[in-house]
Enzyme design. Structure first.
Site, PDB file in Angstrom:
ATOM      1  N   SER A 322      -3.059   9.435   4.965  1.00  0.00           N
ATOM      2  CA  SER A 322      -2.165   8.320   4.670  1.00  0.00           C
ATOM      3  C   SER A 322      -1.768   8.291   3.198  1.00  0.00           C
ATOM      4  O   SER A 322      -2.359   8.972   2.353  1.00  0.00           O
ATOM      5  CB  SER A 322      -2.838   6.990   5.047  1.00  0.00           C
ATOM      6  OG  SER A 322      -3.794   6.623   4.069  1.00  0.00           O
ATOM      7  N   CYS A 323      -0.782   7.448   2.898  1.00  0.00           N
ATOM      8  CA  CYS A 323      -0.315   7.317   1.518  1.00  0.00           C
ATOM      9  C   CYS A 323      -1.066   6.221   0.766  1.00  0.00           C
ATOM     10  O   CYS A 323      -0.634   5.791  -0.305  1.00  0.00           O
ATOM     11  CB  CYS A 323       1.187   7.042   1.494  1.00  0.00           C
ATOM     12  SG  CYS A 323       1.674   5.535   2.338  1.00  0.00           S
ATOM     13  N   ASP A 324      -2.186   5.765   1.315  1.00  0.00           N
ATOM     14  CA  ASP A 324      -3.009   4.752   0.663  1.00  0.00           C
ATOM     15  C   ASP A 324      -4.095   5.431  -0.167  1.00  0.00           C
ATOM     16  O   ASP A 324      -4.827   6.292   0.334  1.00  0.00           O
ATOM     17  CB  ASP A 324      -3.650   3.858   1.726  1.00  0.00           C
ATOM     18  CG  ASP A 324      -4.307   2.622   1.123  1.00  0.00           C
ATOM     19  OD1 ASP A 324      -4.562   2.612  -0.099  1.00  0.00           O
ATOM     20  OD2 ASP A 324      -4.567   1.668   1.869  1.00  0.00           O
ATOM     21  N   GLY A 325      -4.223   5.034  -1.424  1.00  0.00           N
ATOM     22  CA  GLY A 325      -5.221   5.629  -2.302  1.00  0.00           C
ATOM     23  C   GLY A 325      -6.651   5.366  -1.879  1.00  0.00           C
ATOM     24  O   GLY A 325      -7.566   6.063  -2.323  1.00  0.00           O
ATOM     25  N   ASN A 361       1.089   4.106   8.869  1.00  0.00           N
ATOM     26  CA  ASN A 361       1.952   5.210   8.425  1.00  0.00           C
ATOM     27  C   ASN A 361       2.581   5.961   9.590  1.00  0.00           C
ATOM     28  O   ASN A 361       3.222   6.997   9.393  1.00  0.00           O
ATOM     29  CB  ASN A 361       1.198   6.212   7.554  1.00  0.00           C
ATOM     30  CG  ASN A 361       1.121   5.805   6.085  1.00  0.00           C
ATOM     31  OD1 ASN A 361       0.534   6.511   5.272  1.00  0.00           O
ATOM     32  ND2 ASN A 361       1.706   4.680   5.706  1.00  0.00           N
TER      33      ASN A 361
END
Length: 393
Positions: A322-325, A361
């Site tokens: 995912s694009c979550d840190g 996402n």
């Protein structure tokens, strides 16, 4: 007991046919876990906590073995009903019940319920008059991974007043239930709770309430990546001995969830990206914290990770797609050098994993396949037979 684990060869052959990520469930292992519990804890009937893993094939297997089911919602009742499980084999064990769940319970003839607050009594009395109810009490256990007694469980000193109020409302005061917490490492917590329950049974008798049933919840542990040094057989046998001593004439059941399936499922995932950050290699997998690794966040869990690469191992970081840190799975994990396309195996993925996964996402949910339906299972049986024949020569 030996946990289910795919071999490197099985991982690679499966991944040639099935796009990663995917879960592989072993029904043989689920059955082994069920029979182990019945053998070492024979006094307690099984109500499988299906919230841990509601894979239909697992539910059907357990129903066929004689298991009953702990349900928490209308949705879970509907799943079981569609599989042919009668409501008499269910307990609505969510202490707080909504209108939809109570309607489903009435529709499917679910007659057992737990509660821990006066506000539930009127709801149950109206929706399922005359139903069997058990009051859930709060118990102490500082050796459980997940505490369930902050949110749930009535104070012990209020338990019998709650049962009396339920009885006065036309419900059948059946018994007491408790849950020592998930992944409990202490037999002492069960033994202490059993002593408290015995006292309540005796006091209830003095009040004119004859209690017949005791629900000891779940909490039995399974291994994680940190290792586990618990003798499950000894733990169950000690609890069984206490039940025999304290409750010789009482119907007793348990609600295992994590224990039943945790060791029966593997995840196969692929490396989809590599990078170096702070002089440490990073490997991005096609499954992450919003998917089957959700237990890292929700369940305080660390899953055993197995890499098949060759060469020296070095501290590495593994992240999800995912694009979550926050989607970081392992830090400073000792791993060999990996490349895009390499497969990674994760074991002990059977409980509280895919069931709490999301489509964040837009990533697809990892499907579950049954190992015994795959050609790799037949090949494993053949190899095992060959080994036995050679050993017998």
């Amino acid at each position: 007991m030996k946990n289910f684990r795919l071999s490197e060869k099985e991982v690679k052959t499966l991944a040639k046919r099935i796009p990663t990520p995917f879960l592989v469930a072993s029904l043989d292992k689920v059955e082994e876990n069920y029979q182990f519990m019945r053998r070492h804890l024979p006094r307690a009937g099984v109500f499988y906590a299906m919230k841990a893993n509601p894979t239909p094939e697992i539910l059907s297997l357990l129903a066929g073995l004689g298991s009953h089911f702990d349900v928490a919602s209308a949705g879970e009742m509907e799943i079981l009903h569609e599989l042919g499980v009668d409501g008499s084999q269910m307990i609505y064990a969510n202490p707080v019940k909504d209108a939809r769940g109570l309607k489903a319970a009435a529709d499917y003839n679910v007659r057992r319920f737990t509660f821990d607050d006066p506000s539930e009594i009127d709801k149950m009395a109206k929706a399922v008059p005359g139903a069997d109810v058990l009051v859930r009490i709060a118990v102490r256990n500082n050796k459980a991974l997940v505490d369930l007694n902050t949110k749930f469980g009535a104070p012990v000193e209020e338990a019998l007043d709650l049962l009396k109020a339920a009885q006065d409302a036309g419900l059948h005061a059946m018994g007491i239930c408790f849950h020592v917490g998930s992944q409990s490492l202490s037999t002492a917590a069960y033994e202490e709770a059993l002593l408290v329950a015995r006292r309540l049974f005796d006091e209830a008798e003095e009040m004119g309430m004859h209690l017949t049933d005791l629900d000891i919840g779940g909490g039995f542990p399974v291994p994680d990546a940190k290792g586990l040094n618990v003798d499950l057989a000894a733990m169950m046998e000690a609890i069984n001995k206490q039940i025999d001593r304290l409750f010789p004439d009482t119907a007793v059941w348990t609600e295992p969830g994590r224990y039943m399936c945790g060791t029966a499922v593997n995840l196969v995932t692929s490396v989809i990206g590599t990078k170096t950050r702070g002089e440490q290699p990073w490997y991005i997998l096609d499954e992450g914290i919003y998917g089957c690794f959700s237990g890292i966040m929700y369940d305080h869990w660390t899953y055993p990770l197995h890499c098949f690469g060759k060469g020296n191992k070095k501290p590495s970081t593994f992240g999800g797609p995912s694009c979550d840190g926050i989607d970081v799975l392992y830090r400073d994990f000792m791993a060999p050098e990996l490349k895009i396309g390499d497969k990674v195996l994760v074991t002990e993925m059977g409980s509280y994993t895919s069931v709490s996964a999301t489509r964040f996402n837009g990533f697809y949910l990892a499907p579950t396949i049954i190992f015994e339906d795959q050609p790799e299972y037949a090949a494993r049986l053949t190899e095992d037979d060959d080994v036995k024949k050679k050993a017998a020569v």
